[in-house]
Design a protein around this motif. Structure first.
Motif, mmCIF file in Angstrom:
data_model
loop_
_atom_site.group_PDB
_atom_site.id
_atom_site.type_symbol
_atom_site.label_atom_id
_atom_site.label_comp_id
_atom_site.label_asym_id
_atom_site.label_seq_id
_atom_site.Cartn_x
_atom_site.Cartn_y
_atom_site.Cartn_z
ATOM 1 N N SER A 26 -2.635 -8.770 -16.794
ATOM 2 C CA SER A 26 -1.211 -8.510 -16.455
ATOM 3 C C SER A 26 -0.881 -8.359 -15.141
ATOM 4 O O SER A 26 0.278 -8.240 -14.860
ATOM 5 C CB SER A 26 -0.636 -7.250 -17.287
ATOM 6 N N GLY A 27 -1.721 -8.514 -14.363
ATOM 7 C CA GLY A 27 -1.415 -8.423 -12.845
ATOM 8 C C GLY A 27 -1.977 -6.981 -12.344
ATOM 9 O O GLY A 27 -2.905 -6.202 -12.790
ATOM 10 N N MET A 28 -1.344 -6.734 -11.061
ATOM 11 C CA MET A 28 -1.572 -5.253 -10.561
ATOM 12 C C MET A 28 -1.156 -4.068 -11.150
ATOM 13 O O MET A 28 -0.218 -4.157 -11.986
ATOM 14 C CB MET A 28 -0.942 -5.320 -9.157
ATOM 15 N N SER A 29 -2.064 -3.071 -11.326
ATOM 16 C CA SER A 29 -1.583 -1.724 -11.608
ATOM 17 C C SER A 29 -0.493 -1.143 -10.670
ATOM 18 O O SER A 29 -0.369 -1.660 -9.584
ATOM 19 C CB SER A 29 -2.766 -0.868 -11.853
ATOM 20 N N TYR A 30 0.171 -0.135 -11.204
ATOM 21 C CA TYR A 30 1.060 0.481 -10.478
ATOM 22 C C TYR A 30 0.813 0.896 -8.963
ATOM 23 O O TYR A 30 1.298 0.592 -8.125
ATOM 24 C CB TYR A 30 1.824 1.758 -11.290
ATOM 25 N N ASN A 31 -0.545 1.446 -9.137
ATOM 26 C CA ASN A 31 -1.013 2.138 -7.934
ATOM 27 C C ASN A 31 -1.537 1.051 -6.995
ATOM 28 O O ASN A 31 -1.366 1.214 -5.685
ATOM 29 C CB ASN A 31 -2.303 3.128 -8.158
ATOM 30 N N ALA A 33 -0.273 -1.984 -6.780
ATOM 31 C CA ALA A 33 1.130 -2.635 -6.310
ATOM 32 C C ALA A 33 1.719 -1.695 -5.148
ATOM 33 O O ALA A 33 1.860 -2.126 -3.946
ATOM 34 C CB ALA A 33 2.105 -2.712 -7.242
ATOM 35 N N LYS A 34 1.447 -0.239 -5.433
ATOM 36 C CA LYS A 34 2.128 0.423 -4.328
ATOM 37 C C LYS A 34 1.200 0.490 -3.159
ATOM 38 O O LYS A 34 1.744 0.442 -1.717
ATOM 39 C CB LYS A 34 1.780 2.277 -4.793
ATOM 40 N N GLU A 35 -0.396 0.283 -3.452
ATOM 41 C CA GLU A 35 -0.934 0.310 -2.246
ATOM 42 C C GLU A 35 -0.750 -1.009 -1.204
ATOM 43 O O GLU A 35 -0.521 -0.873 0.040
ATOM 44 C CB GLU A 35 -2.428 0.338 -2.258
ATOM 45 N N PHE A 36 -0.531 -2.101 -2.076
ATOM 46 C CA PHE A 36 -0.330 -3.422 -1.404
ATOM 47 C C PHE A 36 0.999 -3.384 -0.766
ATOM 48 O O PHE A 36 1.184 -3.865 0.464
ATOM 49 C CB PHE A 36 -0.143 -4.530 -2.791
ATOM 50 N N ILE A 37 1.996 -2.890 -1.320
ATOM 51 C CA ILE A 37 3.488 -2.620 -0.464
ATOM 52 C C ILE A 37 3.364 -2.021 0.628
ATOM 53 O O ILE A 37 3.776 -2.284 1.800
ATOM 54 C CB ILE A 37 4.453 -2.170 -1.607
ATOM 55 N N ALA A 38 2.518 -1.013 0.631
ATOM 56 C CA ALA A 38 2.301 0.026 1.814
ATOM 57 C C ALA A 38 1.619 -0.526 2.884
ATOM 58 O O ALA A 38 1.961 -0.552 4.124
ATOM 59 C CB ALA A 38 1.634 1.426 1.427
ATOM 60 N N LYS A 39 0.342 -1.435 2.561
ATOM 61 C CA LYS A 39 -0.129 -2.104 3.678
ATOM 62 C C LYS A 39 0.437 -3.365 3.998
ATOM 63 O O LYS A 39 0.417 -3.567 5.328
ATOM 64 C CB LYS A 39 -1.518 -2.478 2.891
ATOM 65 N N THR A 40 1.512 -4.030 3.372
ATOM 66 C CA THR A 40 1.997 -5.150 3.827
ATOM 67 C C THR A 40 3.412 -4.853 4.623
ATOM 68 O O THR A 40 3.896 -5.718 5.249
ATOM 69 C CB THR A 40 2.250 -6.025 2.819
ATOM 70 N N THR A 41 4.203 -3.892 4.113
ATOM 71 C CA THR A 41 5.394 -3.558 4.797
ATOM 72 C C THR A 41 5.396 -2.216 5.306
ATOM 73 O O THR A 41 6.499 -2.086 6.159
ATOM 74 C CB THR A 41 6.465 -3.543 3.586
ATOM 75 N N GLY A 42 4.746 -1.269 5.340
ATOM 76 C CA GLY A 42 4.844 0.120 5.861
ATOM 77 C C GLY A 42 5.921 0.891 5.239
ATOM 78 O O GLY A 42 6.087 0.691 4.091
ATOM 79 N N GLY A 43 5.878 1.940 5.558
ATOM 80 C CA GLY A 43 6.908 2.928 4.821
ATOM 81 C C GLY A 43 6.793 4.529 4.705
ATOM 82 O O GLY A 43 5.697 4.540 5.541
ATOM 83 N N HIS A 44 7.535 5.226 4.584
ATOM 84 C CA HIS A 44 7.532 6.492 4.581
ATOM 85 C C HIS A 44 6.753 6.858 3.648
ATOM 86 O O HIS A 44 6.376 6.408 2.392
ATOM 87 C CB HIS A 44 9.027 7.108 4.307
ATOM 88 N N GLY A 45 5.679 7.950 4.023
ATOM 89 C CA GLY A 45 4.416 8.357 3.134
ATOM 90 C C GLY A 45 3.521 7.477 2.708
ATOM 91 O O GLY A 45 2.730 7.654 1.645
#
Length: 69
Positions: A26-31, A33-45
């Motif tokens: 089914s693809g990435m788990s929630y965590n 996906a969260k890690e991927f987004i944080a590493k590729t876009t940055g953001g608060h927290g």
């Protein structure tokens, strides 16, 4: 209530192996996906996902400020 003697199914009749296979595909788990987004876009927290050496960046910033004066 009847007991299900086949360990591959839940009491409700769900095929456990089919669910595991679907989850695996089914693809990435929630965590993940969260890690991927944080590493590729940055953001608060998102500091826990960062691989940036903050001391190195700070030293470079200080050197840059000294050079610009």
């Amino acid at each position: 209530m009847q007991e299900n003697k086949d360990n591959n199914f839940t009491a409700a009749g769900t095929d456990i192996e089919a669910v595991k296979k679907a989850n695996k595909n089914s693809g990435m788990s929630y965590n993940e996906a969260k890690e991927f987004i944080a590493k590729t876009t940055g953001g608060h927290g998102t500091e826990i996902y960062s691989d940036t050496d903050f001391e190195d960046v700070s030293a470079q910033n200080q050197q840059s400020q000294k050079n610009s004066k």
